[in-house]
Scaffold this motif. Structure first.
Motif: not given
Length: 219
Positions: A116, A118, A123-124, A127
């Motif tokens: 990170g 992010f 987006a976090q 992942k």
């Protein structure tokens, strides 16, 4: 003859009375004085002696008969460096030197393998799903400044974290890095090993210096 005997007894009684009362002291005839003037000089503040009322006397007797509490181990903290100095000054002013100690407690720094930050929560989460498919276990983040990031492990040393990162890279993790989540924390704990009846009243004097920390029994 009888009159003479009676007169003699009267004279003897009168003489004994005069002798016993010290009336013949000027002639060298008097009983020895039975007094102890030294006791008067040994009295300490006799004017402070007073007779207690019955109820007050009973209370005083109960207090005298109540056994004292045994000494108790007390502790308080943890205190940061600034708080420790404040507490130390209060202790040096109010308590005997051997009655307390400030024990240094060191919490080591924490290092993590981090991914990170992010750009956003979506987006976090993307992942996170990818890492879970790789059967990697994620750790919660305690540092708010690292939020919108992911932790792949916590370690006490940077070297341990680097070793884990190398292993993860061999498994295909490419964008992770080693960061320090928390620096070393140095704090002190106050310990009073034997707070007895004589020491307990003085503990009130140090409470303002303890702030929001309270004295409690040692664990």
């Amino acid at each position: 003859m009888l009159r003479l005997l009676v007169l003699l007894l009267v004279l003897l009684n009168a003489g004994y009375y005069a002798w016993s009362q010290g009336m013949l002291r000027s002639y060298g005839w008097a009983p020895a004085e039975q007094s102890e003037p030294q006791r008067l000089t040994q009295q300490i503040r006799p004017e402070a002696i007073r007779i207690l009322p019955a109820d007050e006397g009973r209370r005083a007797e109960q207090v005298a008969l109540t056994p004292p509490k045994p000494p108790e181990c007390l502790q308080a903290g943890l205190f940061d460096e600034a708080q420790t100095e404040t507490v130390r000054k209060a202790l040096e002013t109010s308590l005997p030197g051997g009655a307390w100690s400030l024990e240094l407690m060191v919490e080591p720094a924490r290092w993590i393998v981090y991914m990170g930050k992010f750009p956003n929560a979506a987006a976090q989460e993307k992942k996170k799903v990818e890492l879970e498919k790789m059967k990697l276990r994620l750790q919660p983040l305690d540092n708010p400044e690292l939020q919108l990031g992911l932790s792949l492990g916590r370690f006490e040393t940077q070297a341990q974290a680097q070793t884990e990162l190398n292993a993860l890279q061999r498994r295909g993790v490419r964008t992770a890095r080693v960061v320090q989540e928390r620096p070393e924390i140095r704090q002190s704990q106050l310990r009073i090993p034997a707070a007895d009846e004589a020491l307990r009243p003085k503990l009130e004097e140090i409470k303002p210096a303890l702030g929001d920390k309270t004295l409690r029994s040692c664990r």
